[in-house]
Write an enzyme that holds these catalytic residues in place. Structure first.
Site, PDB file in Angstrom:
ATOM      1  N   HIS A  14       0.865  -1.203   0.000  1.00 54.16           N
ATOM      2  CA  HIS A  14       0.000   0.000   0.000  1.00 54.16           C
ATOM      3  C   HIS A  14       0.895   1.244   0.000  1.00 54.16           C
ATOM      4  O   HIS A  14       1.444   1.626   1.027  1.00 54.16           O
ATOM      5  CB  HIS A  14      -0.898   0.006   1.246  1.00 54.16           C
ATOM      6  CG  HIS A  14      -1.890   1.127   1.239  1.00 54.16           C
ATOM      7  ND1 HIS A  14      -3.227   0.940   1.475  1.00 54.16           N
ATOM      8  CD2 HIS A  14      -1.741   2.454   1.013  1.00 54.16           C
ATOM      9  CE1 HIS A  14      -3.862   2.102   1.397  1.00 54.16           C
ATOM     10  NE2 HIS A  14      -2.977   3.045   1.118  1.00 54.16           N
ATOM     11  N   HIS A  16       1.595   5.339  -1.789  1.00 55.96           N
ATOM     12  CA  HIS A  16       1.271   6.492  -2.649  1.00 55.96           C
ATOM     13  C   HIS A  16       2.580   7.129  -3.090  1.00 55.96           C
ATOM     14  O   HIS A  16       3.364   7.569  -2.239  1.00 55.96           O
ATOM     15  CB  HIS A  16       0.472   7.543  -1.878  1.00 55.96           C
ATOM     16  CG  HIS A  16      -0.804   7.024  -1.300  1.00 55.96           C
ATOM     17  ND1 HIS A  16      -2.020   7.179  -1.922  1.00 55.96           N
ATOM     18  CD2 HIS A  16      -1.051   6.336  -0.158  1.00 55.96           C
ATOM     19  CE1 HIS A  16      -2.964   6.620  -1.180  1.00 55.96           C
ATOM     20  NE2 HIS A  16      -2.401   6.097  -0.103  1.00 55.96           N
ATOM     21  N   ARG A  18       2.320   9.333  -5.952  1.00 55.01           N
ATOM     22  CA  ARG A  18       1.873  10.528  -6.691  1.00 55.01           C
ATOM     23  C   ARG A  18       2.391  10.539  -8.131  1.00 55.01           C
ATOM     24  O   ARG A  18       2.632   9.512  -8.721  1.00 55.01           O
ATOM     25  CB  ARG A  18       2.271  11.824  -5.968  1.00 55.01           C
ATOM     26  CG  ARG A  18       2.074  11.815  -4.456  1.00 55.01           C
ATOM     27  CD  ARG A  18       0.646  11.620  -4.041  1.00 55.01           C
ATOM     28  NE  ARG A  18       0.469  11.866  -2.612  1.00 55.01           N
ATOM     29  CZ  ARG A  18      -0.575  11.450  -1.907  1.00 55.01           C
ATOM     30  NH1 ARG A  18      -1.536  10.751  -2.460  1.00 55.01           N
ATOM     31  NH2 ARG A  18      -0.681  11.729  -0.618  1.00 55.01           N
ATOM     32  N   LYS A 100      -9.087  -0.887  -6.281  1.00 48.54           N
ATOM     33  CA  LYS A 100      -9.115  -0.204  -4.982  1.00 48.54           C
ATOM     34  C   LYS A 100     -10.394   0.594  -4.791  1.00 48.54           C
ATOM     35  O   LYS A 100     -10.747   1.433  -5.634  1.00 48.54           O
ATOM     36  CB  LYS A 100      -7.909   0.742  -4.890  1.00 48.54           C
ATOM     37  CG  LYS A 100      -7.880   1.651  -3.663  1.00 48.54           C
ATOM     38  CD  LYS A 100      -7.498   0.920  -2.396  1.00 48.54           C
ATOM     39  CE  LYS A 100      -7.710   1.767  -1.147  1.00 48.54           C
ATOM     40  NZ  LYS A 100      -6.561   2.588  -0.782  1.00 48.54           N
ATOM     41  N   HIS A 137     -10.332   0.921   1.126  1.00 51.63           N
ATOM     42  CA  HIS A 137     -10.214   1.935   2.157  1.00 51.63           C
ATOM     43  C   HIS A 137     -11.479   1.725   2.988  1.00 51.63           C
ATOM     44  O   HIS A 137     -12.550   2.200   2.626  1.00 51.63           O
ATOM     45  CB  HIS A 137     -10.148   3.349   1.565  1.00 51.63           C
ATOM     46  CG  HIS A 137      -9.976   4.392   2.621  1.00 51.63           C
ATOM     47  ND1 HIS A 137      -8.800   5.054   2.831  1.00 51.63           N
ATOM     48  CD2 HIS A 137     -10.835   4.828   3.578  1.00 51.63           C
ATOM     49  CE1 HIS A 137      -8.939   5.879   3.868  1.00 51.63           C
ATOM     50  NE2 HIS A 137     -10.163   5.753   4.332  1.00 51.63           N
ATOM     51  N   HIS A 175      -4.729  -0.497   5.641  1.00 46.98           N
ATOM     52  CA  HIS A 175      -4.344   0.292   6.824  1.00 46.98           C
ATOM     53  C   HIS A 175      -5.258   0.073   8.026  1.00 46.98           C
ATOM     54  O   HIS A 175      -5.948   0.985   8.472  1.00 46.98           O
ATOM     55  CB  HIS A 175      -4.210   1.788   6.511  1.00 46.98           C
ATOM     56  CG  HIS A 175      -5.208   2.363   5.533  1.00 46.98           C
ATOM     57  ND1 HIS A 175      -6.560   2.197   5.668  1.00 46.98           N
ATOM     58  CD2 HIS A 175      -5.026   3.104   4.418  1.00 46.98           C
ATOM     59  CE1 HIS A 175      -7.161   2.821   4.666  1.00 46.98           C
ATOM     60  NE2 HIS A 175      -6.265   3.364   3.897  1.00 46.98           N
ATOM     61  N   ASP A 248       1.353   2.791   3.503  1.00 47.42           N
ATOM     62  CA  ASP A 248       0.496   3.956   3.274  1.00 47.42           C
ATOM     63  C   ASP A 248       1.322   5.242   3.273  1.00 47.42           C
ATOM     64  O   ASP A 248       0.826   6.306   3.640  1.00 47.42           O
ATOM     65  CB  ASP A 248      -0.645   4.037   4.304  1.00 47.42           C
ATOM     66  CG  ASP A 248      -1.741   4.991   3.856  1.00 47.42           C
ATOM     67  OD1 ASP A 248      -1.860   5.253   2.648  1.00 47.42           O
ATOM     68  OD2 ASP A 248      -2.480   5.494   4.729  1.00 47.42           O
TER      69      ASP A 248
HETATM   70  O1  DOR Z   1      -4.021   9.568   5.139  1.00 48.97           O
HETATM   71  C1  DOR Z   1      -4.261   9.174   4.016  1.00 48.97           C
HETATM   72  N1  DOR Z   1      -3.671   9.731   2.945  1.00 48.97           N
HETATM   73  N2  DOR Z   1      -5.129   8.200   3.857  1.00 48.97           N
HETATM   74  C2  DOR Z   1      -5.546   7.827   2.644  1.00 48.97           C
HETATM   75  O2  DOR Z   1      -6.340   6.950   2.569  1.00 48.97           O
HETATM   76  C3  DOR Z   1      -5.056   8.529   1.437  1.00 48.97           C
HETATM   77  C4  DOR Z   1      -3.759   9.128   1.670  1.00 48.97           C
HETATM   78  C5  DOR Z   1      -3.347  10.120   0.612  1.00 48.97           C
HETATM   79  O3  DOR Z   1      -3.531   9.851  -0.565  1.00 48.97           O
HETATM   80  O4  DOR Z   1      -2.800  11.155   0.976  1.00 48.97           O
HETATM   81 ZN    ZN Z   2      -3.410   5.010   1.327  1.00 46.42          ZN
END
Ligand code: DOR
Ligand code: ZN
Length: 347
Positions: A14, A16, A18, A100, A137, A175, A248
């Site tokens: 999991h 991110h 960007r 997702k 989520h 998470h 995460d």
């Molecule tokens: O805290 C979080 N940030 N939870 C999420 O589910 C998305 C993530 C984000 O993309 O910043």
């Molecule tokens: Zn996430």
């Protein structure tokens, strides 16, 4: 006392990273230590179709440091309009690894998420049929639902029903943030697995709110009580196959993170493995670290574990407070930045 451990190379189930300059700045931290990662599709605009995913993967590959052997795995952002045929095509040709679910308005960039659960039935049926993982989520959003109960209510209203309605559907509750979440996953394993972040294992809401408001500790699902943290620590360090690593890690531009209306997300990739190692050591369970970081995840995804290894050593270092992002004075804060970090990935 153990001061050095060798484990199979971990994967991040999991993550991110960007897009654009942020992608280039943060991806190397993950690529250096992890073999694979599931890249979350909540970009602006989201990765909704197979075509979006092909283009995103090309941008990710271009952002990898030269010689990197890291493999990105992509998830499809589920909406009320997702076409099951497009998802299946993407899965069959290896473009998508999973789908997702973001409930609409549950978190960062989730406005295009699912607003009417009746509309995703056909997609869930298809995922069940083709054996494609469904990632959630898992928070129910509504003015009537206390933010600390969102995970529990999602389980009651959605997940506990899907488990029965789609017995062949392979799921991940992402998470995990509560004792309710950890307990439910255990009860529904192996159909349901759960990822656990370094920050839900390390922090309580008192750390976040009790001695000055720490925007750096704001994430969704929100960090909960000491009792919840205890349950998550016991779950992660138990060695049970249903729990596995998902950082995460979620970078945001500095100004958005500390704004009056700040955004949820904690950029932890630079300290993620070190933080998991710290927690497992504190729990007297370093012998279970490899299962959590490197074996349980691939097993749940029905993929082979990585062949090569990494070495963690107890060798204190100081985490950077922030990392630079190219562009107009851009930067992102690092989780545990400025702290002395006990463990270090040395090979
Ligand atoms: O805290 C979080 N940030 N939870 C999420 O589910 C998305 C993530 C984000 O993309 O910043
Ligand atoms: Zn996430």
């Amino acid at each position: 006392m153990t001061t050095r451990i060798t484990i199979r190379r971990p994967d991040d189930w999991h993550l991110h990273v960007r897009d654009g300059e942020m992608l280039k700045a943060v991806l190397p931290y993950t690529a250096k230590e992890f073999g694979r990662a599931i890249l979350m599709p909540n970009l602006v605009p989201p990765v909704r179709t197979r075509e979006d995913a092909v283009a995103y993967r090309a941008r990710v590959m271009a952002a990898l440091p030269a010689g990197s052997r890291f493999t990105p795995l992509l998830a499809c952002y589920l909406t009320d309009e997702t076409d099951p045929d497009d998802v299946e095509r993407g899965f069959r040709d290896g473009v998508f690894t999973a789908v997702k679910l973001y409930p609409a308005n549950a978190t960062t960039n989730s406005a295009a998420g699912v607003s009417d659960y009746r509309k995703i039935t056909r997609v869930l049926e298809r995922l069940e049929k083709i054996g494609m993982p469904f990632l959630m989520h898992g928070e129910e959003v509504g003015a009537d639902i206390d933010i600390f109960d969102r995970e529990k209510v999602f389980i009651e209203r959605r997940l506990s029903k899907w488990v029965k309605e789609f017995p062949g559907l392979h799921m991940v509750l992402e998470h995990l943030s509560s004792k309710d979440g950890a307990d439910f996953v255990k009860s529904a394993a192996p159909q349901v697995g759960g990822t656990i972040t370094p920050y839900h294992l390390n922090l309580t809401r008192t750390d976040w709110l009790g001695a000055g408001l720490k925007p750096m500790m704001y994430a969704m699902p929100v960090i909960k009580t000491a009792c919840d943290r205890e349950a998550l620590r016991k779950a992660a360090t138990s060695g049970a196959a249903c729990y596995f690593l998902g950082t995460d890690s979620a970078p945001h531009p500095f100004a958005r993170k500390i704004a009056i209306n700040g955004v949820p997300g904690i950029f932890n990739a630079p300290v993620a493995l070190a933080t998991y190692a710290k927690v497992f050591e504190e729990e007297g369970a370093l012998d279970k670290l490899e299962a959590f970081t490197s074996l349980n995840g691939p097993k749940h995804y029905r993929l082979p574990p990585n062949e090569d290894k990494i070495v963690l050593e107890k060798s204190p270092w100081t985490a950077p407070v922030e990392i630079k992002v190219a562009g107009a004075d851009e930067r992102t804060l690092v989780y545990r930045g400025g702290e002395t970090i006990e463990w270090k990935v040395v090979e």
